[in-house]
Design a protein around this motif. Structure first.
Motif, PDB file in Angstrom:
ATOM      1  N   ALA A  68     -12.764   2.634   7.253  1.00 25.42           N
ATOM      2  CA  ALA A  68     -11.843   1.860   6.428  1.00 25.42           C
ATOM      3  C   ALA A  68     -11.793   0.432   6.950  1.00 25.42           C
ATOM      4  CB  ALA A  68     -10.445   2.484   6.437  1.00 25.42           C
ATOM      5  N   LEU A  69     -11.550  -0.512   6.050  1.00 19.56           N
ATOM      6  CA  LEU A  69     -11.597  -1.932   6.373  1.00 19.56           C
ATOM      7  C   LEU A  69     -10.233  -2.559   6.157  1.00 19.56           C
ATOM      8  CD1 LEU A  69     -14.929  -2.629   4.461  1.00 19.56           C
ATOM      9  CD2 LEU A  69     -14.650  -2.213   6.913  1.00 19.56           C
ATOM     10  N   GLU A  70      -9.846  -3.442   7.088  1.00 17.06           N
ATOM     11  CA  GLU A  70      -8.519  -4.068   7.034  1.00 17.06           C
ATOM     12  C   GLU A  70      -8.623  -5.545   6.691  1.00 17.06           C
ATOM     13  OE1 GLU A  70      -4.690  -5.173   9.875  1.00 17.06           O
ATOM     14  OE2 GLU A  70      -6.232  -3.812  10.637  1.00 17.06           O
ATOM     15  N   ASN A  71      -7.743  -5.990   5.801  1.00 13.48           N
ATOM     16  CA  ASN A  71      -7.556  -7.422   5.533  1.00 13.48           C
ATOM     17  C   ASN A  71      -6.892  -8.078   6.731  1.00 13.48           C
ATOM     18  OD1 ASN A  71      -5.227  -5.736   4.682  1.00 13.48           O
ATOM     19  ND2 ASN A  71      -4.241  -7.715   4.295  1.00 13.48           N
ATOM     20  N   ILE A  72      -7.207  -9.334   6.985  1.00 15.76           N
ATOM     21  CA  ILE A  72      -6.649  -9.993   8.177  1.00 15.76           C
ATOM     22  C   ILE A  72      -5.669 -11.096   7.786  1.00 15.76           C
ATOM     23  CG2 ILE A  72      -8.759  -9.497   9.468  1.00 15.76           C
ATOM     24  CD1 ILE A  72      -9.229 -12.619   9.450  1.00 15.76           C
ATOM     25  N   ALA A  73      -4.875 -11.514   8.764  1.00 18.99           N
ATOM     26  CA  ALA A  73      -4.020 -12.688   8.622  1.00 18.99           C
ATOM     27  C   ALA A  73      -4.845 -13.927   8.966  1.00 18.99           C
ATOM     28  CB  ALA A  73      -2.819 -12.589   9.560  1.00 18.99           C
ATOM     29  N   LEU A 113      -4.657  -1.290   4.566  1.00 18.47           N
ATOM     30  CA  LEU A 113      -4.059  -2.478   3.955  1.00 18.47           C
ATOM     31  C   LEU A 113      -2.857  -2.934   4.780  1.00 18.47           C
ATOM     32  CD1 LEU A 113      -4.365  -4.405   1.653  1.00 18.47           C
ATOM     33  CD2 LEU A 113      -3.003  -2.898   0.225  1.00 18.47           C
ATOM     34  N   ASP A 114      -2.944  -4.149   5.297  1.00 19.96           N
ATOM     35  CA  ASP A 114      -1.902  -4.697   6.165  1.00 19.96           C
ATOM     36  C   ASP A 114      -0.997  -5.611   5.359  1.00 19.96           C
ATOM     37  OD1 ASP A 114      -0.469  -6.304   8.096  1.00 19.96           O
ATOM     38  OD2 ASP A 114      -1.879  -5.575   9.602  1.00 19.96           O
ATOM     39  N   VAL A 115       0.254  -5.165   5.130  1.00 14.43           N
ATOM     40  CA  VAL A 115       1.171  -5.967   4.322  1.00 14.43           C
ATOM     41  C   VAL A 115       1.682  -7.176   5.092  1.00 14.43           C
ATOM     42  CG1 VAL A 115       1.869  -4.171   2.703  1.00 14.43           C
ATOM     43  CG2 VAL A 115       3.063  -4.371   4.891  1.00 14.43           C
ATOM     44  N   ALA A 116       1.744  -7.098   6.425  1.00 14.01           N
ATOM     45  CA  ALA A 116       2.126  -8.268   7.217  1.00 14.01           C
ATOM     46  C   ALA A 116       1.057  -9.349   7.105  1.00 14.01           C
ATOM     47  CB  ALA A 116       2.341  -7.880   8.677  1.00 14.01           C
ATOM     48  N   ASN A 117      -0.206  -8.945   7.054  1.00 11.29           N
ATOM     49  CA  ASN A 117      -1.283  -9.916   6.881  1.00 11.29           C
ATOM     50  C   ASN A 117      -1.279 -10.513   5.483  1.00 11.29           C
ATOM     51  OD1 ASN A 117      -1.983  -9.305   9.481  1.00 11.29           O
ATOM     52  ND2 ASN A 117      -3.822  -8.147   8.969  1.00 11.29           N
TER      53      ASN A 117
END
Length: 281
Positions: free
Chosen positions: A139-144, A173-177
């Motif tokens: 799985a892949l995460e979006n970054i800030a 999925l990072d909602v903080a980012n």
């Protein structure tokens, strides 16, 4: 679709290993995530062994694959992630849509990739190469991000959607980012969510951060959860329910660890937010 952990979880760190175990015992946390690079698969920390013995899902999360980098993929790092996943009997692994290495130098930071067709082609090639060496789904995460590359050819949501479609990868999925990019890049998080394949969300990250004197938001993982992040989480989970998905939600904390009761209260906030959103039928 990449199946991920259920409920509410917390990032396991050696500084709070006993705290994490207590939160699991109390029912405040149901799964954990570990930084893969911090572990030796042949000698896992005893705390993780105890959690696994209790049947707790442990998800390895990598920070060094540099999947968006133009240099050759470091297969030794992929193989280390694979070994950690096997040692933990993990259902999936993850890393970020970013690069951390260029010109033989390590940045020590997750750097955004240009949202161009050429950069997307590099990502697709590296993700596929990593998947071929991994025993479980990736799985892949979006970054800030603090800055954006010029001349983007795709919006972030469309970029991630095409990446997932071409690799069959899942999403962390990072909602903080998402919130960080909304503040720093004037990016509309609703539009990002509109474009994303939410049926691919394996689980969700949430964390606290702070805004500096220049108005930039830093995803520190060292501050309490803020209302904007919780609002984005509620929006995301409502959208996920509409496509038949109810992902788990994980609290990230990497520094300035508060008292155990404060961590439990933050987990309770995440659980309450999740419980208020629709359940997929």
């Amino acid at each position: 679709m990449t199946a991920g952990p259920d409920g509410v979880g917390i990032g396991w760190r050696p500084e709070i290993d006993r705290t994490v175990e207590a939160l699991v015992d109390d029912g405040a946390a149901g799964f954990v995530e570990v930084v893969a690079e911090d572990l030796r698969p042949e000698a896992l920390p005893a705390s993780l062994g105890r959690l696994r013995a209790r049947g707790v899902t442990v998800a390895p999360h990598a920070v060094s694959l540099s999947l968006g980098g133009a240099e050759d993929l470091r297969t030794d790092r992929v193989d280390h992630l694979a070994a950690v996943a096997t040692a933990l009997d993990a259902p999936l692994v993850s890393d970020h849509v970013c690069f951390v290495r260029a010109g033989g130098l390590e940045s020590g930071h997750l750097l955004p990739v240009p949202r161009t067709r050429d950069a997307l082609a590099v990502l697709v090639e590296n993700v596929r190469a990593a998947q071929d060496r991994l025993p479980v789904p990736l799985a892949l995460e979006n970054i800030a991000a603090l800055v954006a590359w010029p001349d983007a050819e795709l919006a972030e949501g469309a970029f991630l959607a095409e990446l997932c479609a071409r690799t069959d990868a899942g999403l962390v999925l990072d909602v903080a980012n998402l919130h960080a990019c909304a503040v720093n890049l004037a990016q509309d998080p609703a539009r990002v969510l509109d474009d994303l394949p939410l049926e691919r969300v394996a689980y969700v990250h949430a964390a606290g951060g702070t805004t500096d004197e220049d108005g930039l938001y830093h995803d520190t993982h060292a501050h309490p959860l803020g209302p904007a992040v919780l609002d984005l989480l509620a929006d995301l989970l409502t959208r996920c329910a509409a496509v038949g998905v109810r992902p788990g939600v994980l609290l990230e904390r990497d520094d300035r660890y508060p008292a155990d009761a404060e961590l439990a209260a933050e987990l309770a906030l995440l659980r309450a937010t999740r419980d208020r959103t629709p359940v997929p039928r």
